[in-house]
Design an enzyme around this catalytic site. Sequence first.
Site, PDB file in Angstrom:
ATOM      1  N   HIS A  18      92.737  17.210  11.968  1.00  0.00           N
ATOM      2  CA  HIS A  18      93.456  17.833  13.051  1.00  0.00           C
ATOM      3  C   HIS A  18      94.890  17.581  12.910  1.00  0.00           C
ATOM      4  CE1 HIS A  18      94.455  19.436  17.024  1.00  0.00           C
ATOM      5  NE2 HIS A  18      95.304  18.375  17.124  1.00  0.00           N
TER       6      HIS A  18
ATOM      7  N   GLN B 108      99.846  15.192   3.910  1.00  0.00           N
ATOM      8  CA  GLN B 108      98.941  14.050   4.446  1.00  0.00           C
ATOM      9  C   GLN B 108      97.425  14.483   4.532  1.00  0.00           C
ATOM     10  OE1 GLN B 108     100.431  11.216   3.910  1.00  0.00           O
ATOM     11  NE2 GLN B 108     102.395  12.175   3.448  1.00  0.00           N
TER      12      GLN B 108
HETATM   13  C1  GRF Z   1      95.266  22.520   9.206  1.00  0.00           C
HETATM   14  O1  GRF Z   1      96.528  22.152   9.684  1.00  0.00           O
HETATM   15  C2  GRF Z   1      94.156  21.706   9.833  1.00  0.00           C
HETATM   16  O2  GRF Z   1      94.686  20.274  10.174  1.00  0.00           O
HETATM   17  C3  GRF Z   1      93.918  22.548  11.092  1.00  0.00           C
HETATM   18  O3  GRF Z   1      94.023  23.764  10.629  1.00  0.00           O
HETATM   19  C4  GRF Z   1      94.920  23.727   9.537  1.00  0.00           C
HETATM   20  C5  GRF Z   1      94.011  24.336   8.374  1.00  0.00           C
HETATM   21  O4  GRF Z   1      94.935  24.707   7.065  1.00  0.00           O
HETATM   22  N1  GRF Z   1      92.663  22.063  11.700  1.00  0.00           N
HETATM   23  P1  GRF Z   1      94.316  24.920   5.963  1.00  0.00           P
HETATM   24  O5  GRF Z   1      93.359  26.417   6.398  1.00  0.00           O
HETATM   25  O6  GRF Z   1      93.364  24.071   5.444  1.00  0.00           O
HETATM   26  O7  GRF Z   1      95.362  25.581   4.922  1.00  0.00           O
END
Ligand code: GRF
Length: 222
Positions: free
Chosen positions: A113, A177
């Site tokens: 998250h 990160q």
């Molecule tokens: C990330 O920011 C994650 O923390 C959230 O959704 C976004 C997904 O990004 N749950 P990606 O598809 O991994 O590029």
Amino acid sequence: MNAASQMMPVVALISGRGSNLRAIIEQADAIGIRIAAVISNVATAQGLQAAAAAGIPTEVVRHQDYADRERYDQALSARIDHYQPQLLILAGFMRILSTAFVQHYRGRLLNIHPSLLPAYRGLNTHQRVIHAGEREHGCAVHFVTEELDGGPIVAQRRVQVAANDDEHTLAQRVLQQEHQIFPLVIGWFASGRLRLQGDSAQLDGNNLAPHGADSDSLGNAA
Ligand code: GRF
């Protein structure tokens, strides 16, 4: 590198870009996992292409094809369980999960998250953090429980919010990160160091602090 038979089978759920998924694919061998399948609720999710390019089976289970959340989650669960994963990861899976689903995978379901939980649960975290004038932001990996973005935190990473940040620049630094701590935590789970004991996340048999493992002491996964 571990023999393939020793690798922990993992299923990943995604809805979009899949940058976390790509980071995990890149480190899979090093952290002792085999990504058995990537499943998306969105047919056009970019992450599906990355998975297919890496030779990982992909599936689409469209939420629009089901009458309600419970029926969708049952269908999704059936596809996941076909691969017999020991761990299920939510790598940008943009759906709320039913209680039955969460209970079925209790203790083997991890989410990433983009906030320093318990602050800023839910959507649009970067925008909300900037709007609130926060100096610090970050990301968290947690076990998933019935409470949305509320399960026991395993690890967090912090970033400083710069005066000239907009939601995109901030999101980009948080994402860097994310790409480190999600594989790291998955590796802990795969090696048996991390588990959910009751309502607590335990690392090496010790309950983690409410904010998760000390982010300063977190190395990189590989
Ligand atoms: C990330 O920011 C994650 O923390 C959230 O959704 C976004 C997904 O990004 N749950 P990606 O598809 O991994 O590029």
